[in-house]
Design a protein around this motif. Sequence first.
Motif, short mmCIF file in Angstrom:
data_model
loop_
_atom_site.label_atom_id
_atom_site.label_comp_id
_atom_site.label_asym_id
_atom_site.label_seq_id
_atom_site.Cartn_x
_atom_site.Cartn_y
_atom_site.Cartn_z
N SER A 44 0.83 -1.17 0.03
CA SER A 44 0.11 0.19 0.03
C SER A 44 0.87 1.21 0.03
N ALA A 45 2.19 1.13 0.32
CA ALA A 45 3.03 2.37 0.07
C ALA A 45 3.35 2.75 -1.30
N ASP A 46 3.82 4.08 -1.22
CA ASP A 46 4.33 4.79 -2.53
C ASP A 46 5.43 4.01 -3.15
N GLU A 47 5.33 3.68 -4.29
CA GLU A 47 6.69 3.07 -5.05
C GLU A 47 8.00 3.27 -4.36
N GLU A 48 8.19 4.54 -4.09
CA GLU A 48 9.53 5.01 -3.45
C GLU A 48 9.71 4.36 -2.03
N ARG A 49 8.56 3.90 -1.27
CA ARG A 49 8.82 3.44 0.08
C ARG A 49 8.20 2.19 0.24
N ARG A 50 8.18 1.32 -1.05
CA ARG A 50 7.58 0.14 -0.88
C ARG A 50 8.41 -1.06 0.09
N VAL A 51 9.66 -0.91 0.10
CA VAL A 51 10.55 -2.16 0.85
C VAL A 51 10.58 -1.35 2.03
N VAL A 52 10.56 -2.29 3.13
CA VAL A 52 10.66 -1.98 4.48
C VAL A 52 11.72 -2.98 5.28
N ILE A 53 12.65 -2.27 5.76
CA ILE A 53 13.71 -3.07 6.51
C ILE A 53 13.80 -2.57 7.86
N SER A 54 13.45 -3.39 8.66
CA SER A 54 13.58 -3.28 10.17
C SER A 54 14.75 -3.78 10.75
N ASP A 55 15.15 -3.16 12.04
CA ASP A 55 16.17 -3.48 12.62
C ASP A 55 15.80 -3.94 14.02
N ASP A 56 16.76 -4.40 14.92
CA ASP A 56 16.25 -5.16 15.98
C ASP A 56 16.01 -4.02 17.20
N PHE A 57 16.18 -2.90 16.86
CA PHE A 57 15.82 -1.68 17.86
C PHE A 57 14.31 -1.00 17.63
N GLY A 58 13.69 -1.40 16.81
CA GLY A 58 12.30 -1.08 16.34
C GLY A 58 12.37 0.07 15.45
N ARG A 77 13.26 1.46 11.35
CA ARG A 77 12.99 1.02 10.06
C ARG A 77 13.32 1.83 8.93
N ILE A 78 13.86 1.32 7.73
CA ILE A 78 14.10 2.41 6.73
C ILE A 78 12.83 1.63 5.66
N GLN A 79 12.95 2.63 4.74
CA GLN A 79 11.90 2.22 3.54
C GLN A 79 12.68 2.76 2.36
N MET A 80 12.53 2.06 1.11
CA MET A 80 13.22 2.20 0.16
C MET A 80 12.47 1.63 -1.31
N SER A 81 13.01 2.08 -2.17
CA SER A 81 12.16 1.55 -3.63
C SER A 81 12.55 0.39 -3.78
N VAL A 82 11.86 -0.65 -4.69
CA VAL A 82 12.24 -1.87 -5.06
C VAL A 82 13.36 -1.78 -5.84
N ARG A 83 13.34 -0.68 -6.94
CA ARG A 83 14.80 -0.46 -7.70
C ARG A 83 16.01 -0.27 -6.70
N GLN A 84 15.90 0.47 -5.69
CA GLN A 84 16.90 0.74 -4.74
C GLN A 84 17.37 -0.50 -3.91
N LEU A 85 16.37 -1.36 -3.67
CA LEU A 85 16.88 -2.77 -3.19
C LEU A 85 17.58 -3.61 -4.16
#
Length: 73
Positions: free
Chosen positions: A30-44, A46-54
């Motif tokens: 449901s996110a905008d294309e530029e924020r579709r990928v979400v990486i969470s860390d063990d401190f709670g 998160r970063i968001q990036m596009s599928v292209r950036q990933l």
Amino acid sequence: MTIDTDGLQHIATFCGQCNCGCPELYLDPSADEERRVVISDDFGQRIQMSVRQLADLVADARNGVLDEVLAGA
């Protein structure tokens, strides 16, 4: 600490050998294309990036760009 994962599609857990809240990779359909990928860390956090950036990050890793960083760790 954990992030809200409602509506996110889980892709991978990095480590997963403990109960420390390992980093995880999600897709947010449901996110905008530029924020579709979400990486969470063990401190709670998160970063968001596009599928292209990933895809660029994965390509760099495959091509050895990160090997030097890991060798020094």
